[in-house]
Write an enzyme that holds these catalytic residues in place. Structure first.
Site, PDB file in Angstrom:
ATOM      1  NE  ARG A 138      12.390   0.972   7.864  1.00 52.65           N
ATOM      2  CZ  ARG A 138      12.790  -0.293   7.765  1.00 52.65           C
ATOM      3  NH1 ARG A 138      14.030  -0.586   7.427  1.00 52.65           N
ATOM      4  NH2 ARG A 138      11.945  -1.272   7.973  1.00 52.65           N
ATOM      5  NE  ARG A 165      13.167  -6.688   8.220  1.00 46.34           N
ATOM      6  CZ  ARG A 165      12.203  -5.883   8.651  1.00 46.34           C
ATOM      7  NH1 ARG A 165      11.155  -6.360   9.281  1.00 46.34           N
ATOM      8  NH2 ARG A 165      12.289  -4.585   8.469  1.00 46.34           N
ATOM      9  NE  ARG A 211      12.314  -4.005   3.463  1.00 43.93           N
ATOM     10  CZ  ARG A 211      11.415  -3.745   4.406  1.00 43.93           C
ATOM     11  NH1 ARG A 211      10.690  -4.720   4.916  1.00 43.93           N
ATOM     12  NH2 ARG A 211      11.248  -2.518   4.841  1.00 43.93           N
TER      13      ARG A 211
END
Length: 190
Positions: free
Chosen positions: A146, A128, A134
Site C-alpha cells: 500500500r 491499528r 481490517r
C-alpha cells in the site's frame, strides 16, 4: 468556503486529523475509505468488489470513487466546505476532482500533506490492525505494498497541486495536538 485535500500515505494520521479539522472548520468529511467500508458493510456489489481489491492491497477503480465523491459534493454544496481524506490518489483523480468542483461552482483551496517515513507508517498500521479488524492492516507485506502504491501512484498528486500554488507539507510525527496545530496554521494560510 474551505475545500481541503488532506494528503499523506496510509497510516500518516489523516483520519485522526480529519476529525479534528472537520470539527474546527465545520467541514464535510469525505473519506473514500469510509465510503468504501460503508459499501462493504452493507454488502453491496460495489462493496464486495472493493473488499476483494482492498484485501489485496489494491486501489478501487477511479470511476467508482469519483461517482461516490460527486454524489457527496452535490448533497452538501451549502456547507462551509469539504475535507477530502484519501482522495485524490492519482493525478487523473485530481483532474476529475477539479472538474467536479468546477461543475459545482467551487474549487480546491489547497492540499496539506502529512510527511511520515515508511517504517513509522508500517508500525502505526500494524498497531491499528490490532483493533481495526481490517485484514489489510494486519499483514506487513500488504502494508508495504500500500505504501509502495502510494509512492508510485499517489505522491505525484502533490506536484499537481504544487503547480497550482495550493500545496503545503507538514511533519506528521509528534503528538496529535502538535500536528493539529501545524495543520491549522497551514490551512489558515491557504
Amino acid at each position: 468556503m474551505i475545500n481541503l485535500v488532506l494528503f499523506g500515505p496510509p497510516g500518516a494520521g489523516k483520519g485522526t486529523q480529519s476529525d479534528m479539522i472537520k470539527e474546527k472548520y465545520n467541514l464535510v468529511h469525505l473519506s473514500t475509505g469510509d465510503l468504501l467500508r460503508g459499501e462493504i458493510k452493507a454488502g453491496t456489489p460495489l462493496g464486495i468488489k472493493a473488499k476483494e481489491l482492498m484485501d489485496q492491497g489494491q486501489l478501487v477503480p477511479d470511476e467508482v470513487v469519483i461517482g461516490m465523491i460527486d454524489s457527496k459534493i452535490k448533497a452538501n454544496k451549502e456547507g462551509n466546505g469539504f475535507i477530502f481524506d484519501g482522495f485524490p490518489r492519482t493525478v487523473a483523480q485530481a483532474e476529475a476532482l477539479d472538474g467536479l468542483m468546477s461543475e459545482n461552482g467551487i474549487a480546491i483551496s489547497g492540499m496539506v500533506a502529512l510527511d511520515v517515513d515508511e517504517e513509522e507508517l508500517t508500525k502505526r498500521i500494524l498497531k491499528r490492525g490490532e483493533t481495526s479488524g481490517r485484514t489489510d492492516d494486519q499483514n506487513e507485506d500488504l502494508i508495504r505494498n500500500r505504501v509502495k502504491e502510494y509512492n508510485t501512484k499517489t505522491a505525484p498528486v502533490a506536484n499537481f497541486y504544487e503547480a497550482q500554488g495550493k500545496y503545503k507539507t507538514i511533519g506528521g510525527v509528534g503528538s496529535i495536538e502538535e500536528i493539529f496545530t501545524n495543520l491549522c496554521a497551514a490551512i489558515d494560510s491557504l
